[in-house]
Design an enzyme around this catalytic site. Sequence first.
Site, short mmCIF file in Angstrom:
data_model
loop_
_atom_site.label_atom_id
_atom_site.label_comp_id
_atom_site.label_asym_id
_atom_site.label_seq_id
_atom_site.Cartn_x
_atom_site.Cartn_y
_atom_site.Cartn_z
N ASP A 182 0.82 -1.21 0.00
CA ASP A 182 0.00 0.00 0.00
C ASP A 182 0.87 1.27 0.00
O ASP A 182 2.00 1.25 0.48
CB ASP A 182 -0.90 -0.02 1.25
CG ASP A 182 -2.06 0.95 1.11
OD1 ASP A 182 -2.32 1.43 -0.01
OD2 ASP A 182 -2.71 1.23 2.13
N GLY A 183 0.28 2.36 -0.51
CA GLY A 183 0.92 3.68 -0.40
C GLY A 183 1.62 4.15 -1.66
O GLY A 183 2.28 5.19 -1.63
N ASN A 184 1.45 3.42 -2.77
CA ASN A 184 2.08 3.87 -4.02
C ASN A 184 1.55 5.23 -4.44
O ASN A 184 2.31 6.11 -4.86
CB ASN A 184 1.77 2.88 -5.17
CG ASN A 184 2.40 1.53 -4.95
OD1 ASN A 184 3.27 1.38 -4.10
ND2 ASN A 184 1.96 0.54 -5.71
N TRP B 251 2.82 8.00 -2.17
CA TRP B 251 4.24 8.22 -2.45
C TRP B 251 4.39 9.15 -3.67
O TRP B 251 5.17 10.10 -3.66
CB TRP B 251 4.93 6.88 -2.72
CG TRP B 251 6.40 6.99 -3.01
CD1 TRP B 251 7.42 6.92 -2.11
CD2 TRP B 251 7.00 7.19 -4.30
NE1 TRP B 251 8.62 7.08 -2.75
CE2 TRP B 251 8.40 7.24 -4.09
CE3 TRP B 251 6.51 7.33 -5.59
CZ2 TRP B 251 9.30 7.41 -5.14
CZ3 TRP B 251 7.41 7.52 -6.64
CH2 TRP B 251 8.80 7.56 -6.41
N ARG C 161 -0.15 8.96 -10.14
CA ARG C 161 -0.22 7.74 -9.33
C ARG C 161 0.51 6.55 -9.98
O ARG C 161 1.14 5.74 -9.31
CB ARG C 161 -1.69 7.37 -9.09
CG ARG C 161 -2.43 8.39 -8.23
CD ARG C 161 -3.90 7.99 -8.10
NE ARG C 161 -4.05 6.65 -7.55
CZ ARG C 161 -3.95 6.37 -6.24
NH1 ARG C 161 -3.75 7.32 -5.37
NH2 ARG C 161 -4.10 5.12 -5.83
N HIS D 228 3.09 3.35 -8.77
CA HIS D 228 3.01 1.90 -9.01
C HIS D 228 4.30 1.38 -9.67
O HIS D 228 4.77 0.30 -9.38
CB HIS D 228 1.79 1.57 -9.87
CG HIS D 228 0.48 1.92 -9.21
ND1 HIS D 228 0.21 1.58 -7.91
CD2 HIS D 228 -0.61 2.57 -9.67
CE1 HIS D 228 -1.02 2.02 -7.59
NE2 HIS D 228 -1.53 2.63 -8.64
N GLU E 234 -11.82 -5.04 -5.74
CA GLU E 234 -12.41 -3.71 -5.55
C GLU E 234 -11.64 -2.62 -6.34
O GLU E 234 -12.14 -1.52 -6.53
CB GLU E 234 -12.40 -3.32 -4.06
CG GLU E 234 -13.41 -4.08 -3.20
CD GLU E 234 -12.99 -5.52 -2.93
OE1 GLU E 234 -11.78 -5.77 -2.78
OE2 GLU E 234 -13.89 -6.39 -2.91
N ASN E 235 -10.42 -2.94 -6.78
CA ASN E 235 -9.60 -1.93 -7.46
C ASN E 235 -10.15 -1.51 -8.83
O ASN E 235 -9.71 -0.50 -9.39
CB ASN E 235 -8.15 -2.41 -7.62
CG ASN E 235 -7.34 -2.37 -6.34
OD1 ASN E 235 -6.38 -3.12 -6.16
ND2 ASN E 235 -7.70 -1.48 -5.42
N TRP E 236 -11.13 -2.25 -9.36
CA TRP E 236 -11.75 -1.86 -10.65
C TRP E 236 -12.44 -0.50 -10.50
O TRP E 236 -12.73 0.16 -11.50
CB TRP E 236 -12.79 -2.90 -11.10
CG TRP E 236 -12.22 -4.25 -11.38
CD1 TRP E 236 -12.36 -5.36 -10.62
CD2 TRP E 236 -11.42 -4.64 -12.51
NE1 TRP E 236 -11.70 -6.42 -11.18
CE2 TRP E 236 -11.12 -6.02 -12.35
CE3 TRP E 236 -10.93 -3.98 -13.64
CZ2 TRP E 236 -10.35 -6.74 -13.26
CZ3 TRP E 236 -10.17 -4.71 -14.55
CH2 TRP E 236 -9.89 -6.06 -14.36
#
Length: 253
Positions: free
Chosen positions: A34-36, A39, A47, A51, A81-83
């Site tokens: 998590d946190g990409n 960052w 974003r 990644h 859920e990332n969709w």
Amino acid sequence: MVNPENRMNAIQLQAKSLGIDLDALPSHIAVIMDGNGRWAKKRGLVRLLGHREGYKTLRRVLLDCSELGIQYLTVYAFSSENWRRPQEEVSGLMALIEAAARDELRLMHQNNVRVRVAGRVSEVPQGLQNALHHGIETTRSNSGITFTLAINYGGRAEIVDAVKTLIKQGIDAEQVSEELISANLYNPDIPDPDLMVRTAGEMRWSNFLVWQSSYSELYVTEKSWPEFGTDQLLEGICQYQGRIRKFGAVVDD
Ligand code: FPP
């Protein structure tokens, strides 16, 4: 048994200097990377660049785990859920994971890594499915670390899929047991994680390995995934080795 001192590699020596018992490593480590996004945002970047940086971290962590002697590493690359993320981020992530699966295959094979996937993989783009299947087939007989990419993965969906399989097999309600559900998860031959790691400080489990994590030890670091390094990996293992695992029983301390 671990190599004698003079045959140890650099990360084993580093672990030993921190007091880590190399004969009692977690067999299976699972990671929520998590946190990409945060960052990238902190640096004024899009974003997707977060990644990309996260991909570099994953590469290093896989090699670290392999050299340390960890047997299984499972990472949450894309949840069911990332969709819901912006279309551009979703397609960028799919393309990044596909490129990584192709570009890293040679290195993984050379390092005796066995590749697996978990999730409803038939729903991801065909090019990614092809790259993953090629990786799984090429590395099927490798005997080093098993590296599982959780893609389009949801812990609840995995349990639903296992129950559907049981119903299709005509299993009676009385026969349903924990063992039978475990045996019908996506990778029944992979043991439950001993250590679950989450980066970027979030204190929740986000539908990852819901069934398998019942007795896992948890390690959460404030570092974002792109900042996660060998030091944090070893810190997580130190904490794990400092815990007393009771599995619901009473253990004298
Ligand atoms: C969560 O950070 C991260 C993801 C949803 C994707 C993880 C993907 C990678 C590490 C890329 C490389 C993967 C492979 C398999 C090559 P977030 O975007 O939710 O971070 P945020 O909470 O700060 O927004």
